[in-house]
Design an enzyme around this catalytic site. Sequence first.
Site, PDB file in Angstrom:
ATOM      1  N   ASN A   9       0.871  -1.174   0.000  1.00  0.00           N
ATOM      2  CA  ASN A   9       0.000   0.000   0.000  1.00  0.00           C
ATOM      3  C   ASN A   9       0.908   1.224   0.000  1.00  0.00           C
ATOM      4  OD1 ASN A   9      -1.804   2.046   0.524  1.00  0.00           O
ATOM      5  ND2 ASN A   9      -2.255   1.417   2.624  1.00  0.00           N
ATOM      6  N   HIS A  95      -9.569   1.086   4.857  1.00  0.00           N
ATOM      7  CA  HIS A  95      -8.295   1.227   5.576  1.00  0.00           C
ATOM      8  C   HIS A  95      -8.522   2.151   6.769  1.00  0.00           C
ATOM      9  CE1 HIS A  95      -4.152   2.350   6.440  1.00  0.00           C
ATOM     10  NE2 HIS A  95      -3.786   1.272   5.765  1.00  0.00           N
ATOM     11  N   GLU A 167      -5.664  -5.196  10.535  1.00  0.00           N
ATOM     12  CA  GLU A 167      -4.636  -4.173  10.741  1.00  0.00           C
ATOM     13  C   GLU A 167      -4.905  -3.441  12.053  1.00  0.00           C
ATOM     14  OE1 GLU A 167      -2.649  -3.031   6.815  1.00  0.00           O
ATOM     15  OE2 GLU A 167      -4.290  -1.640   7.147  1.00  0.00           O
TER      16      GLU A 167
HETATM   17  C1  PEP Z   1      -0.828  -0.065   5.991  1.00  0.00           C
HETATM   18  O1  PEP Z   1      -0.765   1.042   5.501  1.00  0.00           O
HETATM   19  O2  PEP Z   1      -1.786  -0.776   5.701  1.00  0.00           O
HETATM   20  C2  PEP Z   1       0.235  -0.492   6.894  1.00  0.00           C
HETATM   21  C3  PEP Z   1       0.096  -1.641   7.506  1.00  0.00           C
HETATM   22  O3  PEP Z   1       1.305   0.346   7.056  1.00  0.00           O
HETATM   23  P1  PEP Z   1       2.724  -0.040   7.745  1.00  0.00           P
HETATM   24  O4  PEP Z   1       3.198  -1.316   7.120  1.00  0.00           O
HETATM   25  O5  PEP Z   1       3.618   1.125   7.448  1.00  0.00           O
HETATM   26  O6  PEP Z   1       2.469  -0.202   9.209  1.00  0.00           O
END
Ligand code: PEP
Length: 252
Positions: A9, A95, A167
């Site tokens: 992403n 997200h 996440e």
């Molecule tokens: C994301 O943007 O979905 C993400 C997990 O970012 P990072 O890997 O920088 O924590």
Amino acid sequence: MRIPIMAGNWKMYKTPDEAAALAAELKPLVKDAQGVEILLCPSALAIAAVGQTLNGSNILLGGQNCYPVAEGAYTGENSPAMLKAAGCSHVILGHSERRQYFNESDAFINEKTKAALEFGLVPIVCVGESLEQRESDQTFDVVGGQVEKALAGFTPAQVAGMILAYEPIWAIGTGKTASPEQAQDVHAFIRGKLAELFDKATADAVRIQYGGSVKPGNVDELMAKPDIDGALVGGASLKADSFARIVNFVKA
Ligand code: PEP
């Protein structure tokens, strides 16, 4: 058998030229990757340039968001039909940055998920709790509620083709990763929730990515967990060598 999927992403980073250059640098580093799907989600403005660079490669292209109608007077938005026409196969939806900064509700994410499917895109539906919610033992309630609302009204066959991304908000861009055990606990919970809402075959088919500071140094142990089927990667996907190492994770 769920095929792992590693997605980058790129958020609001990289101009079209920079994004194409990064994709070109990544291509040879992952060309021999077997048994893993690879996806890049550049900014909407860079999709065309990255798509041209990726043409004929083993790397898929995705959007970071979409508006849930085919076209219309929605200034500044991109439709799933447009993403599809630009060469995308996937789209990230819900997200936590969209939920937090653009007030996206579970109902709106559900609408977007429906539109994505309608236009032939695989939705990657993101869920996850805040630090405060984790510390007050609300993780399962919050994540379970997000899954249920995002997937309301879909058939088991539709859900089986989707991707979910767990996440935890406290782990995104913070350098703090959920431990493999913490991540596995929530992934197993999500799979159980899918079985309850749909059926076991559907739950077993859905791929659940982990996202939150995934790096070359922690990807192998995360991927060793039975319910972790890939990663959604922000920061570490902006460097070709680190994302390539994530794609080429060492299987347990
Ligand atoms: C994301 O943007 O979905 C993400 C997990 O970012 P990072 O890997 O920088 O924590």
